[in-house]
Design an enzyme around this catalytic site. Sequence first.
Site, short mmCIF file in Angstrom:
data_model
loop_
_atom_site.label_atom_id
_atom_site.label_comp_id
_atom_site.label_asym_id
_atom_site.label_seq_id
_atom_site.Cartn_x
_atom_site.Cartn_y
_atom_site.Cartn_z
N ASP A 99 42.14 23.86 -21.56
CA ASP A 99 42.44 22.45 -21.32
C ASP A 99 41.99 22.13 -19.90
O ASP A 99 42.25 22.90 -18.98
CB ASP A 99 43.95 22.22 -21.43
CG ASP A 99 44.29 20.95 -22.18
OD1 ASP A 99 43.79 19.89 -21.79
OD2 ASP A 99 45.05 21.03 -23.16
N ASP A 203 41.44 16.54 -21.10
CA ASP A 203 42.62 15.70 -21.20
C ASP A 203 42.34 14.26 -20.74
O ASP A 203 41.73 14.05 -19.68
CB ASP A 203 43.70 16.31 -20.29
CG ASP A 203 45.06 15.68 -20.47
OD1 ASP A 203 45.62 15.81 -21.56
OD2 ASP A 203 45.55 15.06 -19.51
N GLU A 257 39.70 14.17 -25.14
CA GLU A 257 40.81 13.42 -25.69
C GLU A 257 40.66 11.98 -25.23
O GLU A 257 40.48 11.72 -24.05
CB GLU A 257 42.15 13.98 -25.18
CG GLU A 257 43.33 13.36 -25.88
CD GLU A 257 44.58 13.27 -25.01
OE1 GLU A 257 45.65 13.13 -25.58
OE2 GLU A 257 44.47 13.30 -23.77
N HIS A 330 50.56 18.98 -29.57
CA HIS A 330 51.79 18.99 -28.78
C HIS A 330 52.28 17.59 -28.42
O HIS A 330 53.27 17.45 -27.74
CB HIS A 330 51.53 19.79 -27.49
CG HIS A 330 50.48 19.14 -26.65
ND1 HIS A 330 49.16 19.06 -27.05
CD2 HIS A 330 50.55 18.49 -25.47
CE1 HIS A 330 48.48 18.39 -26.13
NE2 HIS A 330 49.30 18.04 -25.15
N ASP A 331 51.55 16.56 -28.84
CA ASP A 331 51.94 15.18 -28.51
C ASP A 331 52.53 14.41 -29.68
O ASP A 331 52.72 13.19 -29.57
CB ASP A 331 50.72 14.40 -27.98
CG ASP A 331 50.29 14.87 -26.60
OD1 ASP A 331 51.16 15.34 -25.82
OD2 ASP A 331 49.09 14.76 -26.28
C1 GLC Z 1 47.35 14.05 -22.72
C2 GLC Z 1 48.13 15.28 -23.10
C3 GLC Z 1 49.59 14.99 -22.91
C4 GLC Z 1 49.83 14.68 -21.47
C5 GLC Z 1 48.93 13.54 -20.98
C6 GLC Z 1 48.89 13.46 -19.50
O1 GLC Z 1 47.60 12.99 -23.55
O2 GLC Z 1 47.82 15.68 -24.40
O3 GLC Z 1 50.40 16.06 -23.33
O4 GLC Z 1 51.16 14.35 -21.28
O5 GLC Z 1 47.59 13.73 -21.40
O6 GLC Z 1 48.21 14.55 -18.95
#
Ligand code: GLC
Length: 558
Positions: A99, A203, A257, A330-331
């Site tokens: 990540d 991310d 993402e 995980h979200d």
């Molecule tokens: C992304 C991650 C999430 C995190 C956010 C801020 O969306 O998947 O878990 O809280 O970024 O880094």
Amino acid sequence: MANNQWYKELAVYQIWPRSFKDGNGDGIGDLWGVLEKLDYIKSLGVDAIWFSPLYCSPNADYGYDISDYRKISPEYGDNELFKKVLDEAHKRGLKIIMDLVVNHTSDEHEWFIESKKSKDNPYHDYYFWRDGKGKDGKKPPNNWLSVFEGGAWEYNEDLKQYYLHVFAKKQVDLNMDNPKVRQEVKDIMKFWLDMGVDGFREDVITFISKAEGLPNGFPLPIGTGLEHYKKGPHIHEYLSEFRHDVLDKYDCFVVGESPMTNAKTALEFTDEHGDKELDMMFLFDHMEADCFMTDTIHLPFNLKKMKKAFANWHKTLDGKGWPALYLENHDHPRIVDRYGNLNYRVESAKMLATMCYMQSGTVFIYQGQEIGMTNFHLDSLDQFKDVVTFNNYKLFKKLGFSDAAYLKIANTTSRENGRTPVQWTSGEYAGFSTAEPWFHLNENYKQINVEQAENDENSILNYYRKLLKFRKENPIVIYGDYKEHYKDSDKMFVYERNYEGKRMLVVSSFSDRALRFDAPEGFNLEKGKKVLGNYSTEKIIDNGFIMNPYETRVYLFE
Ligand code: GLC
Ligand code: CA
């Protein structure tokens, strides 16, 4: 026709390290635990592991707030242990994806500590420091709100300036307009690629460029200002720079993402015929079939909405981009609780895997998904751990919700549902640890665990293995075209795939009642072979069949 590139054929297993497996007995998942479980991961039939952040972090957002990009957190091990995991994974033919969280650093990162020492510190311009407004300079520089907690600006008494944080207070936005910051990012990428990692999951990468002058945003209750950074003015320039200066020099892959991005905008980043900044993107629209924008605003599941999202991906990306197929990470809360049905947990978990992973795209499976882990039912708010849960609590309180009402919402919609320790056995602490786990363990671990699933030929786990094996052996799943049938049905999801003279029909029921299915025109089910399914029935009546609750069948026509 799609180009055969290795990332397209991957099935990736996501590890959120804190809850995967504790190897040193302190109740926190770690790399010793991962090492123990590499053979298990390999046995699923996946080709890669994506690690949610393993780096040093004060855990304001469990690793997504990094204080040292080159160092594995002592909670999880150290760089040497990581290297061992990397080598052992490679020996087993598993790639490793890291990540990369570069929209922000932790406020405990040494860059930030330096940056707040003085306005002329060389690191000051690594972040967005701005003077306040108003006579006394005590009003934030603009009206932006954080997507995680309150305002997006935090005041520093010593400097008499504000810093920007689009996420939590302890996640400080990096100023990517500063070429030195971009150079740091490239050096970090090189550091891990040189060690041998095979790529990155980037991310919230589409947020890294902020509009010049940081203008006021359209006032919303949360996330005000988003329009000024969700796809900022220099985003393509910066991503191209990372691509050309670093990524192109390695045989690696990159998935971005990208909240609030649709298939059409994803093409701006991933077009195989253009300047390809990323290999693929995580889109969110298929995860919004039971909510509005965010999981927290929960709605009844709408199958048509989900089908539309998938259809739109395939239509838009066809031959130009590549989908990332996922149902959990995980979200989000667990998928059986959302799109499936707990009364048919095993059936619906297998059906969901089938309907999703029989499409073309790179497969992502989140830890515990392969055994059908479910949401929890916590009795009090202080059992929760996540900054987002607490921020939402404040928002809902303002809207007049009671604690009990919010507790119900958090139990259904909080991303923490996906973060309980993986259930390995029915023994003490679910075999996750020998000590009390850092976070709530779902009570159902005695029934739902890997050990049980290993011993049951018909388990969800063994179904995932079959499915991934079939995918690997049949390029039609990866490269075939996509045509949907019964688009208007709100109970059935039916699509066909075609590749090199072969055809495949994927039929899934989202109903808890029996349903009649008639093969679409041009298909003779008697001539097909049922290659996957979640019931043992094979019976065909009049070129169709009666579907059991949440039944799924895959027919191959050769
Ligand atoms: C992304 C991650 C999430 C995190 C956010 C801020 O969306 O998947 O878990 O809280 O970024 O880094
Ligand atoms: Ca541990």
